[in-house]
Motif scaffolding. Structure first.
Motif, PDB file in Angstrom:
ATOM      1  N   UNK A  45       0.845  -1.191   0.000  1.00  0.00           N
ATOM      2  CA  UNK A  45       0.000   0.000   0.000  1.00  0.00           C
ATOM      3  C   UNK A  45       0.882   1.243   0.000  1.00  0.00           C
ATOM      4  N   UNK A  46       1.206   1.742  -1.180  1.00  0.00           N
ATOM      5  CA  UNK A  46       2.113   2.898  -1.260  1.00  0.00           C
ATOM      6  C   UNK A  46       1.459   4.167  -0.735  1.00  0.00           C
ATOM      7  N   UNK A  47       2.286   5.044  -0.168  1.00  0.00           N
ATOM      8  CA  UNK A  47       1.792   6.331   0.331  1.00  0.00           C
ATOM      9  C   UNK A  47       1.221   7.145  -0.822  1.00  0.00           C
ATOM     10  N   UNK A  48       1.964   7.195  -1.919  1.00  0.00           N
ATOM     11  CA  UNK A  48       1.468   7.838  -3.145  1.00  0.00           C
ATOM     12  C   UNK A  48       0.930   6.745  -4.050  1.00  0.00           C
ATOM     13  N   UNK A  49      -0.332   6.831  -4.419  1.00  0.00           N
ATOM     14  CA  UNK A  49      -0.934   5.765  -5.224  1.00  0.00           C
ATOM     15  C   UNK A  49      -2.032   6.373  -6.092  1.00  0.00           C
TER      16      UNK A  49
ATOM     17  N   UNK B 109       8.929  -7.875  -2.651  1.00  0.00           N
ATOM     18  CA  UNK B 109       8.784  -6.701  -3.495  1.00  0.00           C
ATOM     19  C   UNK B 109       9.824  -6.724  -4.617  1.00  0.00           C
ATOM     20  N   UNK B 110      11.014  -7.231  -4.317  1.00  0.00           N
ATOM     21  CA  UNK B 110      12.064  -7.324  -5.334  1.00  0.00           C
ATOM     22  C   UNK B 110      11.584  -8.170  -6.502  1.00  0.00           C
ATOM     23  N   UNK B 111      11.041  -9.322  -6.191  1.00  0.00           N
ATOM     24  CA  UNK B 111      10.378 -10.205  -7.159  1.00  0.00           C
ATOM     25  C   UNK B 111       9.581 -11.205  -6.330  1.00  0.00           C
TER      26      UNK B 111
ATOM     27  N   UNK C 129       2.267  -5.535  -9.002  1.00  0.00           N
ATOM     28  CA  UNK C 129       1.434  -5.551 -10.213  1.00  0.00           C
ATOM     29  C   UNK C 129       2.268  -5.500 -11.497  1.00  0.00           C
ATOM     30  N   UNK C 130       3.333  -6.294 -11.508  1.00  0.00           N
ATOM     31  CA  UNK C 130       4.208  -6.382 -12.681  1.00  0.00           C
ATOM     32  C   UNK C 130       3.865  -7.620 -13.499  1.00  0.00           C
TER      33      UNK C 130
ATOM     34  N   UNK D 233      14.046  -0.823  -2.107  1.00  0.00           N
ATOM     35  CA  UNK D 233      14.990  -1.817  -2.623  1.00  0.00           C
ATOM     36  C   UNK D 233      14.831  -2.114  -4.112  1.00  0.00           C
ATOM     37  N   UNK D 234      13.819  -1.545  -4.758  1.00  0.00           N
ATOM     38  CA  UNK D 234      13.555  -1.911  -6.153  1.00  0.00           C
ATOM     39  C   UNK D 234      14.630  -1.377  -7.096  1.00  0.00           C
ATOM     40  N   UNK D 235      14.992  -0.119  -6.957  1.00  0.00           N
ATOM     41  CA  UNK D 235      15.995   0.486  -7.844  1.00  0.00           C
ATOM     42  C   UNK D 235      17.212   0.881  -7.012  1.00  0.00           C
ATOM     43  N   UNK D 236      18.413   0.406  -7.366  1.00  0.00           N
ATOM     44  CA  UNK D 236      19.606   0.730  -6.573  1.00  0.00           C
ATOM     45  C   UNK D 236      20.033   2.176  -6.784  1.00  0.00           C
ATOM     46  N   UNK D 237      20.775   2.704  -5.825  1.00  0.00           N
ATOM     47  CA  UNK D 237      21.318   4.056  -5.972  1.00  0.00           C
ATOM     48  C   UNK D 237      22.480   4.075  -6.951  1.00  0.00           C
ATOM     49  N   UNK D 238      23.180   2.925  -7.079  1.00  0.00           N
ATOM     50  CA  UNK D 238      24.296   2.815  -8.007  1.00  0.00           C
ATOM     51  C   UNK D 238      24.462   1.357  -8.399  1.00  0.00           C
TER      52      UNK D 238
END
Length: 732
Positions: free
Chosen positions: A2-6, A238-240, A203-204, A159-164
């Motif tokens: 449940x994302x804060x922004x949705x 959430x990662x997969x 929802x991927x 954790x979905x997109x890394x910073x680097x």
């Protein structure tokens, strides 16, 4: 989750609609989310069945002027943006005539979207939002309009997109991603199973890997979802989801411990971009097999050597693990991902993969659209040309003036005056001190600059992975082709040296001739004979040149075959070209074929060996699949590529054409199917109708098909191919 922004919007709809457990809000005229000059709602009677829910594609919002969707953001961080498009007839608006761009936060997502067919399209982007709102801008082109069926904007788990992530290849190091926008171009579940959005925490849609897998007979599909065990310190669901980590595609080596092959998946991507590639791994085999060791690659570049999954997951069977890597993709548009045997551990070769994600990284222009790609083929604006031209011209003028001054000064100090520039370079090649002096005449850079008008863009006659090729004129009015490599490229340096080594020892009427080179000031320039008629490729498709006759095409095939036969047999050790394609077959003023571009060439195996082992290189569509899998190279790899060229010559079309229906997009698969059924005339170049005898067509198809045999041992030698083509020409 449940994302804060949705923010979920069903565009053009007057009522809210549910898709699974998610509610998409109506996009009605009272909405304060959309700012548009005209409220145009549309609906279609076309029905579509989709994993995301067909209800979203029954209505659309038509935007005939620049319009903005503005979403309030409560939590800063990376957000996903999904755009849903379903081209259809929406009342008086036919989406086939739509043409528009989409942008956000100074990033261009889509520059020029024009629906090509009735297939739905879901574009997924992510960007780091630091303000309290996110604005999506739709800009239709003149006399056109934009449309959108549904929108999703929601906050991502951290954790979905890394910073680097690490950058593989010669540049190495790490690349920061915080300020980059990303576009998902592939999300694949291994094990030959699709995971629908309803079974994914975010929802991927994870599509099955079967369509991307090369040679499925090498693999075994495995499913053991119940064995997946998420750890607090590792990837989460959430990662997969477990449905991804619980299935795998595995190298099937259990019956033969001598198997030395990589499992490879191939993807088409846009050239001129960098890509973030995420490998998902999970040991779901329990104790049924010994400890897993294997290596992972992208485009034959090592991502991780001798990966020990148990070690990486603290000896927890079934614990997910992932690896991120960044790679650039050049003009080949090919991104292949492989896993294969390790050099340590289990006596049985292993290699597994559970899931894969590929995300395009925005470039320095802040764009994710291929029309803005930064590659050797990307268009350059007039302003950029003027600025670059003035800068380069000024720099060269200063350098040349300084050289002239120093030369004159030295001559005066020696008691002489200042002679002509070319006289100062009239020295023995060996005295120049070049490490490449054994390769022939070394031209001074000033002479190359003069011959090419300071590398004028107006004189560019070819562009490739190595660099640009310019038409040049030497002092004695001899036309030459000047191939200039990209400066400071270690890969280019290796190809430069290889090409010089090969051409300095090779002389044949069907191979391009080396005139000289220049390595002054770290330049990598090779000078060849000028080939008046350009590439074979340009005479087959993609240009307005007159069509070649059938006899011309046979003569060209024979000439190229003679050149390759000489490479394979003309010296003590065979030379394997490794990049045979229509773009590397050049034509002189009489349409005589000459094989060119030896930057990837490799000396063949010893007499007592069958192959040489080497990293896979070549051009997508022409690569020998056996070489791609085993990384074992021999002369039969060139034979395979030549078979591809033969079908190009017959059909007059590109090897890969994504604009065609799926069954016809790959020329070789399509041609081989028709060859077996005796229907080759269906794909023969229409300009050849009436020129080709039926027996000649049949024989030509048989020769090409033999070249394309799955296993190299079943393919003919280039000598056999040459003999058959010459016999065919006599019969024609």
């Amino acid at each position: 989750y449940e994302p804060i922004d949705n923010h979920l919007i069903d565009c053009g709809s007057s009522i809210n609609n549910s898709v699974g457990d998610r509610v998409f809000l109506a996009d009605n005229s009272n909405s304060n989310i959309l700012s548009t000059p005209h409220n145009i709602f549309a609906s279609t009677s076309s029905k579509i069945s989709l994993a995301y829910g067909s209800v979203l594609y029954q209505t659309a919002r038509i935007l005939n002027e620049t319009s903005h969707y503005t979403f309030s953001i409560k939590a800063p961080g990376r957000h996903w943006i999904r755009l849903h498009f379903f081209p259809s007839l929406y009342g008086i608006y036919n989406s086939s005539t739509a043409k528009f761009s989409v942008s956000s936060q100074n990033f261009t997502f889509i520059k020029e979207y024009q629906p090509q067919n009735d297939s739905y399209l879901i574009k997924e982007y992510s960007l780091n939002v630091t303000s309290d709102r996110l604005v999506l801008t739709f800009t239709p082109y003149a006399n056109s309009f934009a449309f959108i069926n549904a929108l999703e904007v929601f906050l991502l788990p951290q954790e979905i997109i890394p910073e680097e992530a690490i950058v593989i290849g010669l540049s190495g190091g790490k690349k920061l991603l915080q300020e980059q926008a990303l576009e998902t171009v592939a999300r694949v579940n291994m094990g030959n199973e699709t995971v629908n959005p309803g079974n994914d925490t975010l929802w991927r849609l994870w599509v099955s890997d079967g369509a991307y897998l090369i040679h499925s007979y090498l693999v075994k599909f495995v499913s053991n979802i119940t064995s997946v065990e998420f750890r607090s310190e590792g990837p989460t669901n959430y990662t997969a989801p477990a449905t991804v980590y619980g299935t795998a595609t595995k190298l099937d080596s259990e019956l033969d411990p001598r198997t030395k092959a990589n499992v490879t998946w191939i993807f088409y991507v846009d050239a001129g971009f960098e890509y973030l590639v995420r490998f998902h791994f999970c040991d779901i085999f329990g104790k049924s097999i010994q400890r897993l060791y294997f290596s992972a690659y992208i485009n034959s570049l090592l991502v991780y050597e001798n990966l020990d999954l148990l070690h990486m997951t603290s000896n927890t069977l079934g614990a997910p693990y992932f690896i991120d890597a960044i790679t650039g993709v050049g003009d080949s548009r090919m991104l292949n991902v492989s896993v294969g045997p390790s050099t340590v551990g289990d006596p049985y070769p292993n290699g597994i993969l559970n899931g894969l994600e590929i995300m395009k990284i925005s470039n320095s222009r802040g764009s994710l659209d291929v029309l803005d790609s930064i590659s050797s083929n990307s268009p350059i604006s007039k302003t950029e040309v003027v600025i670059v031209g003035l800068t380069v011209g000024l720099f060269i003028s200063v350098v040349v003036a300084l050289v002239l001054f120093l030369l004159c000064r030295r001559r005066k100090l020696a008691g002489g005056g200042c002679s002509k520039v070319e006289d100062n370079f009239a020295v023995n090649t060996l005295s120049m001190g070049s490490k490449y002096s054994k390769f022939g005449h070394r031209f001074p850079l000033v002479m190359i600059l003069e011959a090419t008008n300071n590398f004028s863009e107006n004189l560019v006659i070819g562009i490739g992975g190595f660099g640009k090729v310019y038409e040049g004129v030497l002092k004695d009015q001899i036309k030459v082709a000047v191939k200039r490599g990209v400066p400071q490229s270690q890969q280019g340096l290796a190809e430069f040296r290889t090409e010089l080594e090969m051409l300095s020892h090779l002389r044949h009427r069907h191979l391009v001739s080396l005139i000289g080179y220049c390595d002054e000031k770290n330049e990598m320039i090779i000078i060849y004979d000028y080939m008046e008629k350009g590439t074979l490729k340009n005479h087959l498709y993609g240009s307005n040149l007159p069509s070649l006759t059938w006899r011309q095409r046979l003569d060209i095939c024979i000439g190229a075959a003679r050149g390759l036969h000489y490479l394979h047999t003309g010296s003590a050790k065979a030379i394997i070209h490794r990049d045979v394609k229509s773009a590397n077959i050049l034509l002189d003023e009489n349409f005589m074929a000459k094989v060119a571009d030896f930057g990837l060439s490799k000396v063949g195996p010893e007499l007592d060996q069958t192959h040489v082992s080497t990293a896979v290189k070549g051009s997508f569509g022409y690569l020998d699949p056996e070489y791609l899998i085993t990384q074992q190279l021999n002369q039969k790899s060139d034979v395979y590529s030549f078979g591809v060229v033969m079908f190009e010559v017959l059909c007059g079309r590109a090897v890969i054409d994504p604009s065609l229906p799926q069954e016809k997009a790959n020329l070789i698969k399509w041609a081989m199917k028709l060859q077996k059924s005796g229907q080759l005339e269906e794909i023969m170049d229409c300009s050849l109708i009436g020129q080709v005898k039926q027996d000649s067509l049949k024989k030509f198809g048989e020769i090409a098909a033999k070249c394309l045999a799955e296993h190299g041992v079943d393919r003919p030698s280039m000598g056999d191919v040459l003999w058959n083509l010459e016999s065919l020409l006599q019969q024609q």
